[in-house]
Motif scaffolding. Structure first.
Motif, short mmCIF file in Angstrom:
data_model
loop_
_atom_site.label_atom_id
_atom_site.label_comp_id
_atom_site.label_asym_id
_atom_site.label_seq_id
_atom_site.Cartn_x
_atom_site.Cartn_y
_atom_site.Cartn_z
N LEU A 1 36.48 39.95 34.07
CA LEU A 1 36.95 38.62 34.32
C LEU A 1 37.25 38.04 35.85
O LEU A 1 37.80 38.91 36.63
CB LEU A 1 38.27 38.33 33.81
CG LEU A 1 39.06 37.13 33.81
CD1 LEU A 1 38.14 35.96 32.84
CD2 LEU A 1 40.48 37.08 33.26
N GLU A 2 36.69 37.26 36.00
CA GLU A 2 36.85 36.72 37.59
C GLU A 2 37.18 35.18 37.38
O GLU A 2 36.87 34.47 36.66
CB GLU A 2 35.25 36.54 38.35
CG GLU A 2 34.66 38.01 38.58
CD GLU A 2 33.63 38.22 39.28
OE1 GLU A 2 33.07 36.97 39.88
OE2 GLU A 2 33.11 39.17 39.45
N ILE A 3 38.03 34.60 38.66
CA ILE A 3 38.66 33.54 39.02
C ILE A 3 37.97 32.84 40.26
O ILE A 3 38.21 33.33 41.24
CB ILE A 3 40.01 33.55 38.80
CG1 ILE A 3 40.57 34.04 37.67
CG2 ILE A 3 40.70 32.13 38.89
CD1 ILE A 3 40.37 33.50 36.50
N HIS A 4 37.36 31.78 40.00
CA HIS A 4 36.84 31.08 41.15
C HIS A 4 37.28 29.57 41.25
O HIS A 4 36.91 28.61 40.79
CB HIS A 4 35.29 31.19 41.02
CG HIS A 4 34.68 32.29 41.12
ND1 HIS A 4 34.00 32.96 42.32
CD2 HIS A 4 34.44 33.28 40.19
CE1 HIS A 4 33.69 34.18 41.86
NE2 HIS A 4 33.70 34.32 40.51
N PRO A 5 38.65 29.54 41.96
CA PRO A 5 39.05 28.17 42.36
C PRO A 5 38.04 27.23 43.12
O PRO A 5 37.46 27.58 43.83
CB PRO A 5 40.18 28.43 43.26
CG PRO A 5 40.48 29.86 43.26
CD PRO A 5 39.16 30.43 42.90
N GLY A 6 38.00 25.98 42.43
CA GLY A 6 36.99 25.12 43.00
C GLY A 6 35.61 25.29 42.83
O GLY A 6 34.76 24.61 43.63
N GLY A 7 35.15 26.25 41.97
CA GLY A 7 33.71 26.69 42.09
C GLY A 7 33.41 27.65 42.98
O GLY A 7 31.98 27.73 43.27
N ASP A 8 34.11 27.79 44.03
CA ASP A 8 33.80 28.88 45.18
C ASP A 8 33.01 30.12 44.67
O ASP A 8 33.51 30.63 43.58
CB ASP A 8 34.78 29.21 46.07
CG ASP A 8 35.58 27.83 46.98
OD1 ASP A 8 34.68 26.94 46.75
OD2 ASP A 8 36.30 27.72 47.31
N SER A 9 32.40 30.52 45.50
CA SER A 9 31.32 31.77 45.28
C SER A 9 32.38 33.09 45.40
O SER A 9 32.26 33.94 44.52
CB SER A 9 30.38 31.97 45.87
OG SER A 9 30.53 32.31 47.38
N THR A 10 33.31 32.99 46.36
CA THR A 10 34.35 34.13 46.40
C THR A 10 35.42 33.80 45.42
O THR A 10 36.09 32.80 45.37
CB THR A 10 34.60 34.12 47.74
OG1 THR A 10 33.54 34.14 48.62
CG2 THR A 10 35.76 35.20 48.26
N GLY A 11 35.75 34.88 44.74
CA GLY A 11 36.83 34.78 43.92
C GLY A 11 38.19 35.19 44.12
O GLY A 11 38.39 35.52 45.41
N VAL A 12 39.30 35.11 43.39
CA VAL A 12 40.66 35.41 43.93
C VAL A 12 41.00 36.49 42.88
O VAL A 12 40.62 36.57 41.83
CB VAL A 12 41.62 34.17 43.78
CG1 VAL A 12 41.17 33.46 45.00
CG2 VAL A 12 41.80 33.62 42.61
N ASP A 13 42.13 37.11 43.12
CA ASP A 13 42.80 38.12 42.06
C ASP A 13 42.83 37.48 40.89
O ASP A 13 44.01 36.88 40.85
CB ASP A 13 44.02 38.74 42.78
CG ASP A 13 44.69 39.98 42.18
OD1 ASP A 13 43.89 40.51 40.80
OD2 ASP A 13 45.53 40.57 42.61
#
Length: 361
Positions: free
Chosen positions: A337-349
């Motif tokens: 599972l990955e979370i990408h706020p705003g559709g950015d390529s870099t995800g958050v925890d």
């Protein structure tokens, strides 16, 4: 004018037969009388002019002069010095306009119409009998037994000095009392200010505590509401990989998501309501479904064994979108599972993000 009668002098007639060249029989005989040798003490002769009214007016002025001289302490003739002659002007033109002598302050006690207050001499002059030493004595002084003008003046000066000293003492005491009142008022104001500051600080602390408590409750309520609108992707799982974990098996050098290990075929649920943006093969991610939320956040569900949604489809919280698998670059069945706020390529925890939505990891 008024003056003492001089003693008669005999004519000088030299005589050789007599001792010393004087004729004893050539001296005129002079018999002194009580009036001729009486020293002038407080009496000045005033010529009578034009009847009783003018004489009284002249006497008034004479007494005023006597009182002035007596107050200066120089009215008494001593040592046989010749008396000072005083001429009285003709006041017949203003006699009727002059006040009665007895009505003048300090003079009425010196003048009386009785024979005891004035006497007549042989040559027809009226002599004032009031002593000069009593000219400056007031009625109050006389009642107190003070009969000397100097002593009366000294007593008045001392009384005035005592009154001034009392006034000065009263002023000092009043100033001290006012200063004490001001100091007490300032101290009371300072204490009141300190008490007000303390109360204000206590109120501020209580307010801050209440605000913190209210904020905590609001956050709890928010999370409770979010918990109803968010859910975990799988019901039963084991975390086998965390966000940021380093390792050579990941092309980026660290783990970019959160691994939920579960048996193959375990249902995968939509974490929140949204729209399916992608659904298909994604290389190392295997079969991947991308769910876009209303705020633009993208949620990646990777390594699925199968997918049950298509692009553009609307899903709700808890709806099944796929199943756990081991497709792509994996070592076992799990959900990456990955979370990408705003559709950015870099995800958050993902773990922190899920906790922020009221989920317990």
């Amino acid at each position: 004018m008024a003056s003492n009668r001089p003693a008669p002098q005999g004519a000088y007639v030299p005589n050789d037969d007599d001792f010393g060249g004087y004729d004893d029989n050539s001296w005129e005989e002079w018999n002194p009388t009580e009036e001729s040798i009486r020293p002038v003490r407080g009496r000045h002769r005033v010529h009578k002019r034009g009847g009783g009214g003018l004489a009284r007016s002249s006497t008034v002025l004479g007494v005023g002069v006597i009182a002035a001289v007596g107050a200066g302490g120089i009215a008494t003739a001593q040592g046989g010095k010749p008396p000072v002659a005083i001429e009285m002007p003709d006041l017949s033109a203003v006699t009727d306009s002059l006040p009665e002598a007895k009505s003048l302050p300090g003079v009425g006690s010196l003048i009386s119409d009785d024979s005891s207050d004035a006497t007549s001499a042989d040559d027809g002059v009226t002599v004032a009998a009031a002593p000069l030493s009593a000219a400056g004595i007031s009625t109050a002084d006389a009642e107190q037994g003070t009969t000397d003008a100097g002593e009366a003046l000294r007593a008045r000066i001392m009384e005035q000095a005592e009154n001034q000293q009392d006034q000065a003492d009263d002023a000092v005491q009043k100033a001290a009392e006012e200063a004490a009142v001001k100091q007490a008022a300032a101290q009371a104001a300072a204490e009141q200010t300190a008490a007000e500051k303390k109360i204000a600080a206590e109120k501020a602390a209580a307010k801050k505590k209440a605000e913190a408590e209210a904020k905590r409750k609001a956050e709890a309520e928010r999370l409770a509401k979010l918990a109803k609108s968010y859910t975990l992707p799988v019901a039963s799982y084991t975390l086998t990989g965390t966000f940021g974990q380093p390792g050579s098996m990941w092309s980026s050098g660290y783990h970019t998501g959160l691994d939920f290990a579960a048996p193959t075929g375990t249902p995968i649920k939509a974490i929140h309501s949204g729209t399916i943006k992608e659904a298909g093969w994604a290389g190392a991610y295997g079969y991947r479904t991308v769910l876009e939320l209303d705020d633009g956040t993208e949620i990646w569900f990777c390594h699925q064994s199968s997918m049950s949604v298509s692009v553009g489809q609307k899903v709700t919280t808890g709806e099944t979108i796929g199943r756990v698998g081991a497709t792509g670059n994996v070592t076992g069945a799990h959900l990456h599972l990955e979370i990408h706020p705003g559709g950015d390529s870099t995800g958050v925890d993902p773990a922190a993000w899920l906790r922020g939505k009221g989920q317990s990891i």
